[in-house]
Write a protein that holds these residues in place. Sequence first.
Motif, PDB file in Angstrom:
ATOM      1  N   TRP A 263    -113.891  54.311  32.620  1.00  0.00           N
ATOM      2  CA  TRP A 263    -113.471  55.483  31.842  1.00  0.00           C
ATOM      3  C   TRP A 263    -112.398  56.265  32.582  1.00  0.00           C
ATOM      4  O   TRP A 263    -111.381  56.660  31.999  1.00  0.00           O
TER       5      TRP A 263
ATOM      6  N   VAL B 140    -109.003  54.527  32.418  1.00  0.00           N
ATOM      7  CA  VAL B 140    -108.382  54.676  31.096  1.00  0.00           C
ATOM      8  C   VAL B 140    -107.800  56.068  30.939  1.00  0.00           C
ATOM      9  O   VAL B 140    -106.648  56.230  30.495  1.00  0.00           O
ATOM     10  N   MET B 141    -108.554  57.083  31.304  1.00  0.00           N
ATOM     11  CA  MET B 141    -108.095  58.451  31.098  1.00  0.00           C
ATOM     12  C   MET B 141    -106.890  58.785  31.970  1.00  0.00           C
ATOM     13  O   MET B 141    -106.021  59.568  31.558  1.00  0.00           O
TER      14      MET B 141
ATOM     15  N   SER C  29    -111.410  63.671  26.318  1.00  0.00           N
ATOM     16  CA  SER C  29    -112.688  62.972  26.291  1.00  0.00           C
ATOM     17  C   SER C  29    -113.645  63.481  27.353  1.00  0.00           C
ATOM     18  O   SER C  29    -113.233  64.004  28.389  1.00  0.00           O
TER      19      SER C  29
ATOM     20  N   LEU D  99    -117.388  62.118  29.217  1.00  0.00           N
ATOM     21  CA  LEU D  99    -118.405  61.086  29.393  1.00  0.00           C
ATOM     22  C   LEU D  99    -119.729  61.767  29.704  1.00  0.00           C
ATOM     23  O   LEU D  99    -119.812  62.577  30.636  1.00  0.00           O
TER      24      LEU D  99
ATOM     25  N   VAL E 156    -119.012  58.345  25.450  1.00  0.00           N
ATOM     26  CA  VAL E 156    -117.716  58.998  25.608  1.00  0.00           C
ATOM     27  C   VAL E 156    -117.379  59.663  24.277  1.00  0.00           C
ATOM     28  O   VAL E 156    -117.181  58.982  23.265  1.00  0.00           O
TER      29      VAL E 156
ATOM     30  N   LEU F  95    -114.699  61.794  22.144  1.00  0.00           N
ATOM     31  CA  LEU F  95    -113.246  61.908  22.248  1.00  0.00           C
ATOM     32  C   LEU F  95    -112.642  62.659  21.072  1.00  0.00           C
ATOM     33  O   LEU F  95    -113.231  62.731  19.988  1.00  0.00           O
TER      34      LEU F  95
ATOM     35  N   ILE G 160    -106.824  55.275  22.070  1.00  0.00           N
ATOM     36  CA  ILE G 160    -108.270  55.059  22.148  1.00  0.00           C
ATOM     37  C   ILE G 160    -108.626  53.611  22.462  1.00  0.00           C
ATOM     38  O   ILE G 160    -109.664  53.333  23.084  1.00  0.00           O
TER      39      ILE G 160
ATOM     40  N   LEU H 118    -110.335  52.370  25.684  1.00  0.00           N
ATOM     41  CA  LEU H 118    -111.757  52.689  25.821  1.00  0.00           C
ATOM     42  C   LEU H 118    -112.616  51.640  25.119  1.00  0.00           C
ATOM     43  O   LEU H 118    -113.661  51.229  25.620  1.00  0.00           O
TER      44      LEU H 118
ATOM     45  N   LEU I   3    -113.034  48.413  27.160  1.00  0.00           N
ATOM     46  CA  LEU I   3    -113.797  48.404  28.405  1.00  0.00           C
ATOM     47  C   LEU I   3    -114.918  47.368  28.328  1.00  0.00           C
ATOM     48  O   LEU I   3    -115.576  47.239  27.287  1.00  0.00           O
TER      49      LEU I   3
ATOM     50  N   ALA J 272    -118.148  48.689  26.964  1.00  0.00           N
ATOM     51  CA  ALA J 272    -118.192  49.293  25.626  1.00  0.00           C
ATOM     52  C   ALA J 272    -119.155  48.523  24.717  1.00  0.00           C
ATOM     53  O   ALA J 272    -119.140  47.284  24.680  1.00  0.00           O
TER      54      ALA J 272
ATOM     55  N   SER K  41    -118.907  52.091  18.597  1.00  0.00           N
ATOM     56  CA  SER K  41    -118.016  53.245  18.431  1.00  0.00           C
ATOM     57  C   SER K  41    -118.054  53.731  16.994  1.00  0.00           C
ATOM     58  O   SER K  41    -118.450  53.002  16.078  1.00  0.00           O
TER      59      SER K  41
END
Length: 437
Positions: free
Chosen positions: A218, A221-222, A231, A233, A249, A251, A265, A268, A271, A274, A277
């Motif tokens: 995370w 990515v950010m 976002s 976490l 997460v 967002l 996005i 994320l 990942l 993941a 979502s």
Amino acid sequence: MTQIQGFGGVVIAPGTTDYDTAIVTHRARRAAPALIVRPVTTADVSAAIAYAAAEQLPLAVRSGGHTDYASVDGSLVLDLAEFHDIEVLHDGLVRIGAGARWGEVAAALAPHGLALSSGDATTVGVGGLTLSGGIGWLVRQVGLTIDSLVSAEVVLASGEVVTASAGSEPELFWAIRGGGGNFGVVTRFTFQAHPFGRVIAGWVSLDATDLKTALAGWRDVMRGAPENLNSTLTVRPAFGPDVPPSITVTLCYPGTDRAAADAAIQPLLDLPTALDSDIAEKDYADMLSDEHLPEGLTILDNNGFVEHVTDELIDALVVLNRAAESSVLMVRWIAGALNRVPADETAFAHRAAEALVVAAVVFPPGASTEGQQEIIAERWAKLAGFTLGMYGNFTMDERAGAAEAIYPAEVLARLRSIKGEVDPHNVFALNHNITPA
């Protein structure tokens, strides 16, 4: 019935019908204030301050009631609930009463296609959140809530009503942008709102069995994400057999450019940890939760800003989160617009922060917490080398040394000097108190 000279608002005394509900804070804490008053004008606020001084009653100022300072034994609670007006002016300027809730603000601004970076919950009060900084779902793009503040109407300890802005009472204006409720009762704020009535937002769930990998992925990515992507976490423990541990997460991408949002996005979703979502276009107001704490639940927490989410910090957070079965961990990515504001422009000084870390232990109703605060503080102390300082808005209880933990020494010295000018007798002491110089 209690009479307050020059006061035309509502007075709620012990034994009256509304007293038992008026004393309860958002954290379900019950105190026994001597009196609760709800002013309707600034003159009422001045009268209430004078009455508290004459009767030698500690003065507790309440906006949304999210802190333990909002209702204190033996105090006069000055409840700003009647200052809930929300007025859209011109060119994106909005005037908002300090007692309004951020859910009301988001709903009122949405038809105008406007939003302010605000509290995460609908019930958070405008006054309390703003005065200590304000980290919301637009923080990476437009900064803190105080970074959108243009001016404020303030009732001082003397009863005088002033306007604080860059051109009027500039030192007071500097102080109330991060210095909390130490300098007066702010009754109304004027903000520059932003054209983000709609957002693309939702959540991504990550594998809860590998916190270290989830945090590191995370973070990576950010660091590469555009500032439009906000976002947080959150790591939650199991809550009974039907609610397993989770890493989520949450967002928010301001605006309606779905292609740009999807591109931001997607890393994320890619990942390896993941799992699932749910992302959709929605009103900004829908980002604010309606969660309420169950009666009797106790949360002992700590927080701190960090300049860099390093591998070493991640290792320390994994150890901290494992220390108690009921640990909750939240890491909020805030790097962006707030970093571009000079550190000395406002009393909120942690402008180098990349993220905000919050660690909590949740105790169910009836559970004993005796001695637990000290144990939790000792665990948190192991993170001291990583943190810049605490965030006042997420420090909702009464604890010694809070001001020193929130403000760097030079900022605290300037705040104490201003406090000595506008509140030399420390009338506004029920907060993360800054003593007057």
